[in-house]
Design an enzyme around this catalytic site. Structure first.
Site, PDB file in Angstrom:
ATOM      1  CG  HIS A 247     -64.329 -58.870  49.069  1.00  0.00           C
ATOM      2  ND1 HIS A 247     -65.522 -59.423  49.484  1.00  0.00           N
ATOM      3  CD2 HIS A 247     -64.646 -58.045  48.031  1.00  0.00           C
ATOM      4  CE1 HIS A 247     -66.519 -58.958  48.747  1.00  0.00           C
ATOM      5  NE2 HIS A 247     -66.011 -58.117  47.839  1.00  0.00           N
TER       6      HIS A 247
ATOM      7  CB  SER B  38     -57.743 -46.301  43.994  1.00  0.00           C
ATOM      8  OG  SER B  38     -56.567 -45.675  44.462  1.00  0.00           O
TER       9      SER B  38
ATOM     10  CG  ASP C 246     -62.409 -58.932  40.229  1.00  0.00           C
ATOM     11  OD1 ASP C 246     -62.110 -59.849  41.010  1.00  0.00           O
ATOM     12  OD2 ASP C 246     -63.457 -58.906  39.557  1.00  0.00           O
TER      13      ASP C 246
END
Length: 286
Positions: free
Chosen positions: A146, A252, A89
């Site tokens: 992921h 980050s 995200d």
């Protein structure tokens, strides 16, 4: 004011500040931790309805909250061997082709693929004339990373560096930002070619972890260090598309690299400034 904010980062003790914040984030401070989590949720409008545990009191440390898992089914993974999915995200910072060994950072700024990959000519060659996507994770985002496609881990590289902020303001003003910050480079083999996932550290990012090695930093190392992994046999580490790769404790940026000719095109709704959601299509494989 913007110039002052950026210039201050050159003189601040960013590593010391980050480790101090990291110590607090890892501490079990009871009511103080819960109060801070509640403030953070309100300040950054975090959607706790998506979290597996929506009650702030469920988290013993701020790190537990920040790396919170989502409820099952919240980020369905787009199916199809020809699709690359968003690994996080966040918000697309930049994306496109790797031209003449350089990646585009922001208007007026590029950085070197060679430097990004810690000076390895062998690794650099794998991504020459390939494609990249840079995604910024803001404080409100889900902070687990992921796999954009299935891959077998071949190498991991720890690269020491600075800890400039990676927010849009700093990205626009600090030359070579992503190639000068501390980072962890993860190199994979896929059925279409080489892929890299680069986890970039930043100010007050207290930790970078991977699922196979645990915490990589801190402590901060003085030099580049690499680990090689077997590509076959029982010891090979293969992660399926959508599987968790690692996580940031405080936000980050990630950079995904793809070898030459692997991508046919990025999706039409993937562009600089676009919001990303884990599992949605990012690009189509050639």
């Amino acid at each position: 004011m913007d110039k002052l904010k950026v210039n201050l980062q050159y003189i601040l003790p960013k590593h010391a500040l980050s480790r101090l914040v990291g110590s607090f984030a890892a501490s079990e401070a009871g009511p103080l931790t819960t109060a801070f989590i509640k403030w953070f949720i309100k300040q950054y409008k975090v959607n706790m309805e998506e979290a597996l545990h929506s009650d702030p009191r469920a988290y013993k440390t701020f790190n537990d909250f920040f790396t919170r898992p989502l409820k099952p089914g919240m980020r369905p993974i787009a199916e199809g061997d020809d699709l690359v999915i968003h690994p996080v995200d966040g918000c697309v910072s930049q994306l496109g082709p790797i031209k003449d060994g350089h990646l585009f950072q922001a208007k007026g700024h590029e950085y070197s693929l060679h430097t990004l990959l810690a000076g390895s000519r062998e690794d650099e060659t794998k991504f020459t004339d390939g494609d990249f996507a840079t995604v910024y994770l803001s404080p409100t985002d889900y902070h687990r990373i992921h796999m954009p496609m299935t891959g077998t881990l071949r190498k991991m590289i720890y690269v020491p560096g600075d800890l400039f902020s990676v927010n849009p303001l700093t990205t626009a003003h600090v030359p070579g930002l992503f190639a000068r910050n501390e980072r962890v480079v993860c190199l994979f083999d896929t059925h279409k070619g080489p892929m890299a996932m680069i986890l970039v550290g930043a100010t007050i990012v207290a930790s970078i972890e991977t699922v196979w090695a645990g915490t990589i930093t801190p402590p901060t190392g003085p030099s580049v260090f690499s680990w090689d992994y077997p590509s076959d046999g029982k010891q090979a580490i293969t992660l399926e598309k959508g599987a968790e790769l690692g996580r940031f404790k405080l936000g980050s940026t990630i950079i995904a690299l793809f070898g030459k000719g692997m991508l046919e095109e990025f999706d039409d709704d993937v562009y600089a400034g676009a919001v990303t959601r884990l599992g949605r299509p990012m690009a189509k494989l050639d």
